[in-house]
Scaffold this motif. Structure first.
Motif, PDB file in Angstrom:
ATOM      1  N   CYS A 191       0.955  -1.246   0.112  1.00  0.00           N
ATOM      2  CA  CYS A 191       0.023  -0.037  -0.013  1.00  0.00           C
ATOM      3  C   CYS A 191       0.963   1.396   0.022  1.00  0.00           C
ATOM      4  O   CYS A 191       1.946   1.167   0.235  1.00  0.00           O
ATOM      5  N   LEU A 192       0.165   2.446  -0.304  1.00  0.00           N
ATOM      6  CA  LEU A 192       0.667   3.641  -0.064  1.00  0.00           C
ATOM      7  C   LEU A 192       0.273   4.373   0.912  1.00  0.00           C
ATOM      8  O   LEU A 192      -0.861   4.404   1.080  1.00  0.00           O
ATOM      9  N   GLN A 193       1.173   4.667   2.014  1.00  0.00           N
ATOM     10  CA  GLN A 193       0.893   4.996   3.260  1.00  0.00           C
ATOM     11  C   GLN A 193       1.272   6.366   3.761  1.00  0.00           C
ATOM     12  O   GLN A 193       2.252   6.682   3.227  1.00  0.00           O
ATOM     13  N   THR A 194       0.735   7.358   4.367  1.00  0.00           N
ATOM     14  CA  THR A 194       0.830   8.278   4.806  1.00  0.00           C
ATOM     15  C   THR A 194       0.252   8.525   6.471  1.00  0.00           C
ATOM     16  O   THR A 194      -0.809   7.840   6.626  1.00  0.00           O
ATOM     17  N   GLY A 195       0.734   8.980   7.232  1.00  0.00           N
ATOM     18  CA  GLY A 195       0.392   9.426   8.742  1.00  0.00           C
ATOM     19  C   GLY A 195       0.924   8.252   9.393  1.00  0.00           C
ATOM     20  O   GLY A 195       2.074   7.663   8.897  1.00  0.00           O
ATOM     21  N   GLY A 196       0.727   8.144  10.574  1.00  0.00           N
ATOM     22  CA  GLY A 196       1.563   7.419  11.607  1.00  0.00           C
ATOM     23  C   GLY A 196       2.416   8.079  12.449  1.00  0.00           C
ATOM     24  O   GLY A 196       2.852   9.228  11.958  1.00  0.00           O
ATOM     25  N   PRO A 197       2.870   7.655  13.426  1.00  0.00           N
ATOM     26  CA  PRO A 197       3.853   8.634  14.192  1.00  0.00           C
ATOM     27  C   PRO A 197       5.189   9.046  13.438  1.00  0.00           C
ATOM     28  O   PRO A 197       5.620  10.212  13.514  1.00  0.00           O
ATOM     29  N   ASP A 240       9.107  10.247  -0.608  1.00  0.00           N
ATOM     30  CA  ASP A 240       7.969   9.570  -0.875  1.00  0.00           C
ATOM     31  C   ASP A 240       6.751  10.295  -0.211  1.00  0.00           C
ATOM     32  O   ASP A 240       5.816  10.365  -1.164  1.00  0.00           O
ATOM     33  N   LEU A 241       6.927  11.138   0.670  1.00  0.00           N
ATOM     34  CA  LEU A 241       5.626  11.858   1.072  1.00  0.00           C
ATOM     35  C   LEU A 241       5.416  13.011   0.382  1.00  0.00           C
ATOM     36  O   LEU A 241       4.134  13.220   0.009  1.00  0.00           O
ATOM     37  N   ALA A 242       6.474  13.376  -0.303  1.00  0.00           N
ATOM     38  CA  ALA A 242       5.981  14.742  -1.443  1.00  0.00           C
ATOM     39  C   ALA A 242       5.130  14.125  -2.450  1.00  0.00           C
ATOM     40  O   ALA A 242       4.432  14.979  -3.284  1.00  0.00           O
ATOM     41  N   LEU A 243       5.555  12.722  -2.736  1.00  0.00           N
ATOM     42  CA  LEU A 243       4.889  12.142  -4.073  1.00  0.00           C
ATOM     43  C   LEU A 243       3.538  11.590  -3.603  1.00  0.00           C
ATOM     44  O   LEU A 243       2.923  10.825  -4.658  1.00  0.00           O
ATOM     45  N   GLY A 244       3.011  11.656  -2.247  1.00  0.00           N
ATOM     46  CA  GLY A 244       1.746  11.063  -2.031  1.00  0.00           C
ATOM     47  C   GLY A 244       1.772  10.071  -1.076  1.00  0.00           C
ATOM     48  O   GLY A 244       0.656   9.686  -0.516  1.00  0.00           O
ATOM     49  N   GLY A 245       2.840   9.580  -0.570  1.00  0.00           N
ATOM     50  CA  GLY A 245       3.047   8.238   0.410  1.00  0.00           C
ATOM     51  C   GLY A 245       4.290   7.506   0.311  1.00  0.00           C
ATOM     52  O   GLY A 245       4.875   7.602  -0.689  1.00  0.00           O
ATOM     53  N   LEU A 248       5.455   3.831  -0.128  1.00  0.00           N
ATOM     54  CA  LEU A 248       5.054   2.531  -0.595  1.00  0.00           C
ATOM     55  C   LEU A 248       5.698   1.322   0.346  1.00  0.00           C
ATOM     56  O   LEU A 248       7.083   1.171   0.074  1.00  0.00           O
ATOM     57  N   ILE A 249       4.968   0.559   1.148  1.00  0.00           N
ATOM     58  CA  ILE A 249       5.262  -0.485   2.051  1.00  0.00           C
ATOM     59  C   ILE A 249       4.424  -1.628   1.768  1.00  0.00           C
ATOM     60  O   ILE A 249       3.345  -1.584   1.336  1.00  0.00           O
ATOM     61  N   GLU A 250       4.836  -2.723   2.453  1.00  0.00           N
ATOM     62  CA  GLU A 250       4.328  -3.765   2.552  1.00  0.00           C
ATOM     63  C   GLU A 250       4.111  -3.989   4.237  1.00  0.00           C
ATOM     64  O   GLU A 250       5.052  -4.050   5.192  1.00  0.00           O
ATOM     65  N   ARG A 251       2.897  -4.036   4.476  1.00  0.00           N
ATOM     66  CA  ARG A 251       2.599  -4.345   6.165  1.00  0.00           C
ATOM     67  C   ARG A 251       1.300  -5.203   6.458  1.00  0.00           C
ATOM     68  O   ARG A 251       0.658  -5.536   5.493  1.00  0.00           O
ATOM     69  N   GLU A 252       1.235  -5.660   7.665  1.00  0.00           N
ATOM     70  CA  GLU A 252       0.131  -6.438   8.199  1.00  0.00           C
ATOM     71  C   GLU A 252      -0.658  -5.634   9.036  1.00  0.00           C
ATOM     72  O   GLU A 252      -0.263  -4.637  10.218  1.00  0.00           O
ATOM     73  N   GLU A 276      -3.664   3.720   0.817  1.00  0.00           N
ATOM     74  CA  GLU A 276      -4.389   3.448  -0.413  1.00  0.00           C
ATOM     75  C   GLU A 276      -3.584   1.882  -0.759  1.00  0.00           C
ATOM     76  O   GLU A 276      -2.539   1.835  -1.142  1.00  0.00           O
ATOM     77  N   VAL A 277      -4.526   1.208  -0.892  1.00  0.00           N
ATOM     78  CA  VAL A 277      -4.353  -0.282  -0.920  1.00  0.00           C
ATOM     79  C   VAL A 277      -4.134  -0.600  -2.367  1.00  0.00           C
ATOM     80  O   VAL A 277      -4.754  -0.342  -3.403  1.00  0.00           O
ATOM     81  N   HIS A 278      -2.888  -0.983  -2.895  1.00  0.00           N
ATOM     82  CA  HIS A 278      -2.404  -1.437  -4.246  1.00  0.00           C
ATOM     83  C   HIS A 278      -2.565  -3.008  -4.367  1.00  0.00           C
ATOM     84  O   HIS A 278      -3.001  -3.325  -5.366  1.00  0.00           O
ATOM     85  N   LYS A 279      -2.516  -3.879  -3.385  1.00  0.00           N
ATOM     86  CA  LYS A 279      -2.434  -5.273  -3.584  1.00  0.00           C
ATOM     87  C   LYS A 279      -2.606  -5.972  -2.209  1.00  0.00           C
ATOM     88  O   LYS A 279      -1.990  -5.517  -1.386  1.00  0.00           O
ATOM     89  N   VAL A 280      -3.755  -6.940  -2.296  1.00  0.00           N
ATOM     90  CA  VAL A 280      -3.821  -7.683  -1.001  1.00  0.00           C
ATOM     91  C   VAL A 280      -2.864  -8.912  -1.259  1.00  0.00           C
ATOM     92  O   VAL A 280      -2.966  -9.654  -2.139  1.00  0.00           O
ATOM     93  N   LEU A 281      -1.768  -8.978  -0.346  1.00  0.00           N
ATOM     94  CA  LEU A 281      -1.003 -10.253  -0.290  1.00  0.00           C
ATOM     95  C   LEU A 281      -1.295 -11.470   0.308  1.00  0.00           C
ATOM     96  O   LEU A 281      -1.103 -12.405  -0.336  1.00  0.00           O
TER      97      LEU A 281
END
Length: 288
Positions: free
Chosen positions: A22-28, A65-70, A72-76, A139-144
Motif C-alpha cells: 500500500c501507499l501510506q501516509t500518517g502514523g507517528p 515519498d511523502l512529497a509524491l503522496g505516500g 510504498l510499503i508492505e505491512r500487516e 491506498e491499497v495496491h494489492k492484498v498479499l
C-alpha cells in the motif's frame, strides 16, 4: 401485520490478519518527519533525523515519498470483517460491533473465511486508514495474504453481530394461502440491509435448518408449520422493536427502582445502557 415468532440468529464477524502492499501516509514516524520538515525545512534531512534517531538516508527517502503522496510499503494489519454490511473495520472498532458466539444463540450462519477477492469491495482503504491514525491514509495496491488471526485465545477470531433476530410476520388480513414474511432485526429495529443479505445468501440454509428441527425447544406455531413445513421455531412475542419500546417506557416511568434480570450482563446494548444511566441520573436506583 402480526408477529408469529422471532428466533435469535448469529451473523458472523471475522478477525483477520491482512498483508497488503500500500501507499501510506500518517502514523507517528510520518507525522514527526513532516512536522520537523515544517520547522527545519525539507532540505535539512540531517536536522530532522537527529531528534528522531533515524538514519539520514531513511529521512531523505521518506521526504521524497511523502512529497509524491505516500510511502510504498508492505505491512500487516489486524482487522474485522463485517460480511453482512460489506465493510472492513479496524481492530479498535470492535466495541459494540461484535460479541462472543453463544452456544445456545439460535441459528448459526456458516461462512467461509474472507479471501482477497471478497475484500476488494469492502472499503479496505478506509478501514486501514483509520487504523494508522486520524491523520493517516492508506491506498491499497494489492492484498498479499489473508489469514485468520489466531495469536490470542482470549478472544476468538469468529464472533457475531449483537442482538439480531429472525422475525416471521403475517399480514393481518386472512389470505389463502397464508403469506409469511421474514426479516432481520438488530437491537429491536428492522434492518433492511441485514435482511437482504440473509435472504440472498441463506434462504435455503434457513429452510433446511428449521425443517430438520435442530432448534426445537418449544412447540411450533401451527401457522408456521402448516405453511412452511419448518420445525424448530422458538416462539417469542412481541416483535423485538415493540419489546424495546415497552422496556423504554417502563424505565422512564419508574420512580422507586429499576430491576433488570438477564442470563448474562457481559454485553448490554448501547440503548439500554444509556436508558439505565438516565434512570440513575434521575435518582432511581438500578439493580442488575
Amino acid at each position: 401485520m402480526s408477529v408469529i415468532c422471532a428466533l435469535a440468529i448469529q451473523i458472523p464477524v471475522h478477525r483477520i490478519r491482512i498483508s497488503v502492499r500500500c501507499l501510506q501516509t500518517g502514523g507517528p514516524v510520518h507525522t514527526a518527519v513532516l512536522r520537523l520538515a515544517d520547522y527545519y525545512g525539507s532540505d535539512s534531512p540531517e536536522a530532522i533525523a537527529e531528534p528522531l534517531g533515524l538514519p539520514i538516508p531513511r529521512v531523505q527517502r521518506l521526504l521524497s515519498d511523502l512529497a509524491l503522496g505516500g510511502e510504498l510499503i508492505e505491512r500487516e494489519f489486524v482487522m474485522w470483517v463485517d460480511h453482512a454490511r460489506g465493510q472492513v473495520l479496524p481492530y479498535n472498532a470492535l466495541t459494540g460491533v461484535a460479541v462472543l458466539p453463544h452456544p445456545a444463540g439460535g441459528i448459526e450462519l456458516p461462512l467461509d473465511w474472507p479471501t482477497p477477492k471478497m475484500l476488494e469491495n469492502m472499503g479496505m482503504s478506509a478501514g486501514l486508514s483509520w487504523d494508522v491514525g486520524l491523520e493517516g491514509n492508506v491506498e491499497v495496491h494489492k492484498v498479499l495474504d489473508v489469514t485468520a488471526d489466531t495469536r490470542t485465545r482470549a478472544l476468538p477470531n469468529r464472533l457475531r453481530l449483537p442482538d439480531t433476530h429472525l422475525v416471521v410476520t403475517q399480514d393481518e388480513s386472512p389470505r389463502q394461502p397464508v403469506e409469511l414474511k421474514l426479516a432481520i432485526t438488530q437491537h429491536g429495529q428492522d434492518d433492511a440491509l441485514l435482511t437482504h443479505w440473509v435472504r440472498e445468501h441463506y434462504t435455503k440454509h434457513l429452510h433446511q435448518t428449521l425443517k430438520e428441527g435442530k432448534l426445537a425447544n418449544t412447540p411450533v406455531p401451527d401457522t408456521v408449520r402448516k405453511v412452511t413445513e419448518q420445525d424448530g421455531w422458538d416462539t417469542l412475542e412481541p416483535h423485538p422493536g415493540v419489546f424495546r419500546e415497552q422496556i423504554t417506557q417502563a424505565v422512564e416511568d419508574a420512580t422507586q427502582r429499576v430491576a433488570v434480570l438477564a442470563p448474562s450482563f457481559t454485553f448490554i446494548p448501547t440503548w439500554l445502557e444509556q436508558l439505565l444511566k438516565d434512570a440513575g441520573d434521575r435518582g432511581v436506583p438500578v439493580l442488575l
